[in-house]
Scaffold this active site. Structure first.
Site, PDB file in Angstrom:
ATOM      1  N   TYR A   1       0.855  -1.188   0.000  1.00 19.06           N
ATOM      2  CA  TYR A   1       0.000   0.000   0.000  1.00 19.06           C
ATOM      3  C   TYR A   1       0.895   1.244   0.000  1.00 19.06           C
ATOM      4  O   TYR A   1       1.905   1.290   0.715  1.00 19.06           O
ATOM      5  CB  TYR A   1      -0.798   0.079   1.303  1.00 19.06           C
ATOM      6  CG  TYR A   1      -2.101  -0.679   1.396  1.00 19.06           C
ATOM      7  CD1 TYR A   1      -2.986  -0.795   0.341  1.00 19.06           C
ATOM      8  CD2 TYR A   1      -2.474  -1.221   2.620  1.00 19.06           C
ATOM      9  CE1 TYR A   1      -4.208  -1.452   0.492  1.00 19.06           C
ATOM     10  CE2 TYR A   1      -3.692  -1.877   2.783  1.00 19.06           C
ATOM     11  CZ  TYR A   1      -4.552  -1.996   1.713  1.00 19.06           C
ATOM     12  OH  TYR A   1      -5.749  -2.634   1.877  1.00 19.06           O
TER      13      TYR A   1
ATOM     14  N   ASN B   1      -7.677   1.978   3.318  1.00 16.26           N
ATOM     15  CA  ASN B   1      -8.119   1.406   4.610  1.00 16.26           C
ATOM     16  C   ASN B   1      -6.911   1.247   5.536  1.00 16.26           C
ATOM     17  O   ASN B   1      -6.463   2.203   6.142  1.00 16.26           O
ATOM     18  CB  ASN B   1      -8.889   0.097   4.418  1.00 16.26           C
ATOM     19  CG  ASN B   1      -9.934  -0.114   5.504  1.00 16.26           C
ATOM     20  OD1 ASN B   1     -10.812   0.743   5.655  1.00 16.26           O
ATOM     21  ND2 ASN B   1      -9.855  -1.186   6.257  1.00 16.26           N
ATOM     22  N   ALA B   2      -6.404   0.000   5.700  1.00 17.30           N
ATOM     23  CA  ALA B   2      -5.076  -0.231   6.300  1.00 17.30           C
ATOM     24  C   ALA B   2      -4.914   0.221   7.741  1.00 17.30           C
ATOM     25  O   ALA B   2      -3.792   0.370   8.222  1.00 17.30           O
ATOM     26  CB  ALA B   2      -3.991   0.413   5.431  1.00 17.30           C
ATOM     27  N   GLU B   3      -6.030   0.481   8.459  1.00 17.68           N
ATOM     28  CA  GLU B   3      -5.918   0.957   9.846  1.00 17.68           C
ATOM     29  C   GLU B   3      -5.043   2.206   9.945  1.00 17.68           C
ATOM     30  O   GLU B   3      -4.351   2.421  10.935  1.00 17.68           O
ATOM     31  CB  GLU B   3      -5.384  -0.150  10.779  1.00 17.68           C
ATOM     32  CG  GLU B   3      -6.346  -1.263  11.045  1.00 17.68           C
ATOM     33  CD  GLU B   3      -6.483  -2.227   9.872  1.00 17.68           C
ATOM     34  OE1 GLU B   3      -7.587  -2.270   9.294  1.00 17.68           O
ATOM     35  OE2 GLU B   3      -5.520  -2.905   9.538  1.00 17.68           O
TER      36      GLU B   3
ATOM     37  N   ASN C   1      -9.688  -0.048  -2.951  1.00 20.99           N
ATOM     38  CA  ASN C   1      -9.512  -1.091  -1.935  1.00 20.99           C
ATOM     39  C   ASN C   1     -10.846  -1.593  -1.426  1.00 20.99           C
ATOM     40  O   ASN C   1     -11.662  -0.797  -0.949  1.00 20.99           O
ATOM     41  CB  ASN C   1      -8.716  -0.544  -0.752  1.00 20.99           C
ATOM     42  CG  ASN C   1      -8.282  -1.660   0.188  1.00 20.99           C
ATOM     43  OD1 ASN C   1      -7.298  -2.340  -0.109  1.00 20.99           O
ATOM     44  ND2 ASN C   1      -9.000  -1.870   1.263  1.00 20.99           N
ATOM     45  N   GLU C   2     -11.022  -2.898  -1.526  1.00 30.33           N
ATOM     46  CA  GLU C   2     -12.253  -3.528  -1.046  1.00 30.33           C
ATOM     47  C   GLU C   2     -13.465  -2.694  -1.434  1.00 30.33           C
ATOM     48  O   GLU C   2     -14.362  -2.439  -0.628  1.00 30.33           O
ATOM     49  CB  GLU C   2     -12.202  -3.728   0.473  1.00 30.33           C
ATOM     50  CG  GLU C   2     -11.151  -4.732   0.868  1.00 30.33           C
ATOM     51  CD  GLU C   2     -11.406  -5.383   2.208  1.00 30.33           C
ATOM     52  OE1 GLU C   2     -11.944  -4.712   3.085  1.00 30.33           O
ATOM     53  OE2 GLU C   2     -11.072  -6.564   2.357  1.00 30.33           O
TER      54      GLU C   2
ATOM     55  N   GLU D   1      -5.589 -10.377  -0.128  1.00 26.02           N
ATOM     56  CA  GLU D   1      -5.205 -10.288   1.284  1.00 26.02           C
ATOM     57  C   GLU D   1      -5.703 -11.572   1.925  1.00 26.02           C
ATOM     58  O   GLU D   1      -6.902 -11.859   1.869  1.00 26.02           O
ATOM     59  CB  GLU D   1      -5.893  -9.105   1.986  1.00 26.02           C
ATOM     60  CG  GLU D   1      -5.410  -7.742   1.555  1.00 26.02           C
ATOM     61  CD  GLU D   1      -6.219  -6.604   2.213  1.00 26.02           C
ATOM     62  OE1 GLU D   1      -6.829  -6.808   3.279  1.00 26.02           O
ATOM     63  OE2 GLU D   1      -6.243  -5.513   1.615  1.00 26.02           O
TER      64      GLU D   1
ATOM     65  N   TYR E   1       0.995  -6.587  14.315  1.00 32.62           N
ATOM     66  CA  TYR E   1      -0.006  -7.401  13.624  1.00 32.62           C
ATOM     67  C   TYR E   1       0.129  -8.901  13.909  1.00 32.62           C
ATOM     68  O   TYR E   1      -0.581  -9.717  13.331  1.00 32.62           O
ATOM     69  CB  TYR E   1       0.071  -7.152  12.102  1.00 32.62           C
ATOM     70  CG  TYR E   1      -1.282  -7.171  11.406  1.00 32.62           C
ATOM     71  CD1 TYR E   1      -2.098  -6.044  11.361  1.00 32.62           C
ATOM     72  CD2 TYR E   1      -1.750  -8.330  10.800  1.00 32.62           C
ATOM     73  CE1 TYR E   1      -3.339  -6.067  10.732  1.00 32.62           C
ATOM     74  CE2 TYR E   1      -2.990  -8.364  10.164  1.00 32.62           C
ATOM     75  CZ  TYR E   1      -3.778  -7.231  10.136  1.00 32.62           C
ATOM     76  OH  TYR E   1      -4.996  -7.255   9.502  1.00 32.62           O
TER      77      TYR E   1
HETATM   78  C1  IPT Z   1      -9.067  -5.288   5.003  1.00 30.91           C
HETATM   79  C2  IPT Z   1      -8.483  -4.062   4.334  1.00 30.91           C
HETATM   80  O1  IPT Z   1      -8.447  -4.181   2.947  1.00 30.91           O
HETATM   81  C3  IPT Z   1      -7.088  -3.750   4.841  1.00 30.91           C
HETATM   82  O2  IPT Z   1      -6.746  -2.471   4.420  1.00 30.91           O
HETATM   83  C4  IPT Z   1      -7.021  -3.853   6.332  1.00 30.91           C
HETATM   84  O3  IPT Z   1      -7.827  -2.866   6.870  1.00 30.91           O
HETATM   85  C5  IPT Z   1      -7.489  -5.214   6.750  1.00 30.91           C
HETATM   86  O4  IPT Z   1      -8.787  -5.419   6.343  1.00 30.91           O
HETATM   87  C6  IPT Z   1      -7.504  -5.424   8.238  1.00 30.91           C
HETATM   88  O5  IPT Z   1      -6.266  -5.246   8.769  1.00 30.91           O
HETATM   89  S1  IPT Z   1     -10.801  -5.105   5.143  1.00 30.91           S
HETATM   90  C7  IPT Z   1     -11.490  -6.688   5.591  1.00 30.91           C
HETATM   91  C8  IPT Z   1     -11.186  -7.055   6.969  1.00 30.91           C
HETATM   92  C9  IPT Z   1     -12.968  -6.609   5.438  1.00 30.91           C
END
Ligand code: IPT
Length: 998
Positions: free
Chosen positions: A91, A136-138, A194-195, A290, A356
């Site tokens: 990312y 997204n990515a927290e 993303n998603e 992912e 993580y």
């Molecule tokens: C998925 C996201 O694409 C990624 O950016 C990150 O947020 C990850 O989750 C969780 O760490 S979203 C998915 C859990 C619906």
């Protein structure tokens, strides 16, 4: 619009490759985008590079969460490479590159695409580039820039305001990617958004936006590689056909969820993955953009060691093998190295660490999961038939035990794969069983020559039949294959199983004689034209016959073996196919590289203790060096070249912060009488276009409306007259905190809670603060509100949730006239902050930050000193509500051959409500909340931390309690001591006080 085209050249080229002779069938959806320059293609089974099939074994890594830059990125990539990752998914963070609307975009240093791609190319790691715009990515605002909260257009749609916002960023990104598209560089795919979900009927413009991103990439030179998408669930969003459809549809899976507080609770594996894939897009390979590599953890959570436990090596064993059973051929583990939410990168559901529970931990040390993954990835790369295999059965019928579930796969050339596991993840005990396998000699029930197969609870194994290694073949094996390679015309296959488990393998041979060297816990005999191996692995046994060698390890031994490709021998730096010459290296904590110069095999790597090295290499190797030093070698019982690698790093002396001299200074002059805020921004907006409207008061006080998007903010409301109190609605995100004063009198504090709290979490509070009549003065009175925000919300739902305000959302002065004026303060310069190196997110708006006291070289000349004032120490703290900053320096002098990760360690007092910000050499590397936790150990990464020189540390104490607070204990610790072959990192060059506060 993307179209599919047969690439017949591909089919032809594929045929003359020794490894595989699969022809892409007519009509296969090789990648095409309007011309024939595609360099990366794929079909229903796998991706192709250079007309060669590959399993894309990928791991997620965020370079901006490791801001030391190239040297550390290289270390992470070298570790990934050694674990068999051939790809990294990356990312990029728009917000870090864009401080203000229409302003210059900054892709320097840790924001650099170019540096990242160059390092990846040097190490030989392919890249899936994921620049967003939304990620997204927290991370704060899910990667959107803070200023976007002020753009009056619905984000993630084709509304003009939003299009104008992202377009320059994606254009710039495309220009960086363009020269690095495979084969000129490592980038094999670029992800759009993303998603992202498809248009809602009442919410148009989403697919149009998706399409516009793709068109922008294509128009700006991204013409050789596929565009991908990661659907949140297997629901087919943008799988095509239709507007926004991508070339390669992928989806994301997090089967064990994100609740690390029950780290042994597993669900069941999903047996429908392949069926779901077949429903959506049977014409293209199944790709998990992912797949769960760990979990994030919220403020107040159980901590990352619990996340690691939830997603440990057993999880990796069972769940990743379940993916292979479902014929995944692109699997990216999110996260593989998580890194750190330094400098306000976090969004409110996470704290500073983004460890993580990943295979590579935040301090870059290797977990047991890392080595489990290494065994799997090597198997997949060695098993070139695997990507062509299809499922023949998936049930419990092949075993004599009902609880053993087997997915059988077979390739067009007749190679069989049997993925076995217990059919209930609740089972944690061992099951012994027999298995029926289809061999060229017909169906056999194994083992045939004594013993049983075994599965521990939460264990999965892959048995093989008719499995080629070089010119030899395993008729079957119930030991798992780690890898194989051909050295000096001998085909060497490496097998393993847990000690105590019986294995059996049969290899057809014309040889009459077989020898076993090393451990005799397994036996081998020639019987009916086959060598039959049976027994229970213990250490290493090597079985030699004909042109074959079978190495049998117990699993613990196998986990410590490495199979580096010899540097410079592949056709490309990325090639990990088994025909690329390699060596087998056992023992070291980490083997970084192997290079053969004539008769010298040069190995580099890392040690965590004195280690016995075993090497299986060509007989042309006469001597071995380790990190440049020549070793004295002998031969081991099982025939390897053996040497001792002495551990060469002394346990470091880490400076004590207890004995350090601390300088200290109050950091809340804003509550002092006569504080002059006339230069602060006047909050004069009376309306906002955001969906999140104010809840009271004439003025909009949202910090973001005035350009302050990151870190702590302060609002000061002035009034004259006999007010009796103030109502405040303060919003700062989950676990935010704030304190409020009337003039210099503390009124109180409040805090949010986390999303897992019973009420779903508090990200805002409504409070009424009553004034003491005596404290209200004639003339000017000031209500000062200091807010610690935990970041901007993400925008997962595409509903502008990221625009949720930070700061005072609504207010009302009670019993008197209204406030006459509100003044707002945040990070120095707001969107025009001075620090282009550390970027626009690093600083917040507390007094010491505006002053630059966290910066290297700050002249703290008028600060108090612990030398003359014993209360001037964070372990003594403060005795009232308020904020104080403490500064100290320390020196490190670690040897060049060391990797000694350092962390700042707090002793937590959960009953005391205080917050701490940590700055090291001007970089904000931690936010500690005594009340919330859980993080007490804050890694200060090498590079940001100078390992060979002076470091300047600043910590604050913000007591939210009237009685004050102190840090019970604070100190530096080394979280590992590694004797390392990594090149020196060096302190990153970043500006100090003299440059940034002139
Ligand atoms: C998925 C996201 O694409 C990624 O950016 C990150 O947020 C990850 O989750 C969780 O760490 S979203 C998915 C859990 C619906």
């Amino acid at each position: 619009m993307m179209k599919w085209l047969l690439l017949s050249a591909l089919a032809l080229a594929a045929q003359h490759l020794g490894v595989l002779s699969y022809t892409v069938p007519q009509g296969s959806p090789g990648f095409y985008h309007g011309n024939s320059s595609a360099a990366v293609t794929f079909d229903a089974h796998s991706m192709f590079l250079d007309n060669k099939r590959l399993f894309v074994f990928s791991g997620e890594f965020h370079p901006w969460r490791a801001p030391s830059g190239k040297a550390i990125w290289r270390d992470v990539f070298e570790k990934m490479k050694a674990a068999g990752f051939n790809t990294a998914s990356i990312y990029f963070h728009w917000g870090l590159s864009s401080a203000k609307e229409g302003g210059a975009l900054d892709f320097n240093f840790f924001r650099s695409h170019t540096d990242l791609y160059e390092v990846a190319k040097e190490v030989g790691i392919l890249i899936i580039s994921r620049p967003g715009p939304y990620i997204n990515a927290e991370t704060t605002a899910g990667g959107f820039p803070g200023w976007l909260t002020n753009v009056p257009a619905l984000a993630r749609t084709n509304q003009t305001g939003f299009t104008n916002a992202w377009m320059p960023y994606i254009k710039a990104v495309a220009k960086f990617i363009e020269p690095f598209q495979y084969p000129n560089g490592p980038v094999i795919a670029v992800q759009s958004e993303n998603e992202f979900f498809q248009s809602f009927p009442d919410n148009p413009g989403r697919a149009e936006y998706m399409q516009l991103i793709e068109d922008t990439y294509r128009a700006n030179g991204i013409t050789k590689i596929p565009i991908t998408h990661n659907d949140a669930h297997p629901q087919g969003a943008y799988a095509g056909p239709g507007l926004g459809a991508v070339d390669l549809y992928c989806w994301d899976e997090y089967p064990n969820g994100f609740d690390c507080s029950h780290p042994t609770v597993w669900g069941q594996v999903d047996t429908q993955l392949n069926a779901d894939h077949q429903k959506i897009d049977p014409d293209v390979m199944w790709s998990a953009a992912e797949f769960q590599g760990g979990s994030f953890d919220p403020w107040g959570g159980p901590g990352y060691d619990s996340c690691y436990q939830l997603l440990n090596e057993q999880f990796a064993n069972v769940y990743y093998k379940n993916n292979y059973a479902a014929q995944v051929t692109l699997q990216s583990l999110y996260m593989t190295y998580g890194g750190t939410n330094w400098g306000n990168l976090a969004e409110p559901t996470v704290y500073t660490s983004y460890d993580y529970g990943a295979p590579i931990r935040e301090d870059r040390t290797l977990s047991p999961k890392f080595n489990e993954i290494k065994l799997q990835s090597h198997f997949l790369h060695a098993s070139t038939d695997f990507v062509l295999s299809t499922m023949t059965s998936a049930d419990t019928s092949l075993s004599d035990k009902g609880q053993v579930f087997t997915t059988a796969l077979s390739s067009p050339s007749g190679v069989g794969f049997y993925v076995v596991r217990q059919n209930d993840n609740a089972i944690t005990t061992r099951t012994d069983f027999q298995l029926k396998m289809n061999t060229t000699a017909g169906v056999v029930t194994v083992p045939q020559f004594g013993g049983t197969n075994s599965l521990e609870g939460r264990e999965s194994k892959i048995f093989v039949t008719n499995y080629p290694f070089g010119s030899n073949k395993l008729a079957y094996s119930t030991a798992e294959v780690m890898t194989w390679t051909t050295i000096d015309k001998t085909d060497i296959v490496v097998l393993y199983a847990l000690a105590g488990h019986t294995i059996e393998a049969s290899i057809p041979t014309t040889a009459q004689k077989v020898t076993v060297s090393g451990s005799t816990s397994v036996t081998a005999k020639v019987s009916n034209g086959s060598v039959v191996i049976n027994g229970s692995p213990s250490g290493a046994s090597v079985i030699t016959f004909g042109s074959a060698k079978v190495v049998v390890f117990d699993k613990a031994t196998a986990l410590a073996w490495w199979n580096p490709r010899l540097a410079g021998t592949g056709k490309t730096p990325y090639d990990v196919a088994p025909d690329v010459p390699s060596v087998l290296v056992g023992g070291p904590y980490f083997v970084r590289s192997a290079t053969q110069h004539g008769s010298v095999l040069a190995l580099t790597g890392d040690l965590n203790a004195t280690t016995t090295l075993d090497v299986i290499a060509s007989s042309s190797v006469k001597s071995i060096t380790w990190n440049g030093k020549t070793l004295s070698v002998s031969k081991s019982a099982f025939g390897s070249i053996r040497a001792t690698l002495p551990f060469g790093v002394k346990a470091p002396t880490v400076p004590s912060l207890k004995d350090a001299t601390w300088l200290c200074e109050d950091s809340l002059p804003e509550i002092k009488d006569g504080f002059d805020d006339s230069s602060w921004v006047t909050a004069n907006k009376t309306s906002t276009p955001r969906p999140q409207q104010p809840t009271g008061g004439k003025f909009v006080l949202y910090a973001d409306e005035y350009g302050f998007h990151y870190g702590n903010t302060i609002a000061r409301g002035h009034f004259t007259g006999n007010a009796t109190g103030v109502k405040l609605n303060v919003q700062g995100g989950f676990n935010f905190g704030y304190s409020v004063w009337l003039n210099n009198k503390f009124l109180g504090s409040n805090q949010g809670t986390n999303a897992n709290a019973a009420n779903g979490g508090l990200d805002q509070t409504n409070d009424t603060w009553t004034f003491n009549t005596a404290d209200v003065r004639p003339g000017d009175n000031v209500v000062t509100v200091v807010v610690d925000t935990t970041g901007l919300n993400e925008d997962q739902g595409g509903d502008d949730f990221f625009k949720t305000p930070r700061g005072v959302r609504g207010y009302q002065l009670l019993g008197g006239p209204d406030f006459s004026v509100w003044k707002i303060q945040g990070n120095l310069g707001g969107e025009n902050g001075p620090d282009n190196t550390r970027g626009p997110l690093n600083e917040g708006g507390l007094f010491f930050e505006r002053q630059g006291a966290h910066l290297p070289g700050f002249p703290a000349t008028n600060w108090a000193s612990s030398k003359t004032d014993s209360t001037c120490s964070p372990t003594v703290g403060i005795t009232t509500a308020g904020i104080k900053a403490y500064r100290t320096t320390f020196n490190l002098n670690f040897p060049a051959n060391s990797d000694i990760p350092i962390a700042l360690k707090f002793t937590r007092t959960p009953t005391s409500s205080y917050r701490t910000i940590i700055y090291i050499n001007g970089w904000q590397f931690g936010r500690f909340s005594s009340k919330d936790g859980p993080q007490t150990l804050f890694p200060l990464p090498e590079g940001i931390l100078n390992h060979q020189g002076e470091n300047e540390l600043l910590v604050t104490i913000w007591s939210l309690d009237a009685q004050g607070a102190k840090i019970a204990d604070i100190g530096l610790v080394n979280t590992a001591t590694i004797d390392s072959g990594k090149p020196p990192v060096g302190a990153v060059s970043s500006p100090g006080f003299a440059q940034l506060r002139r």
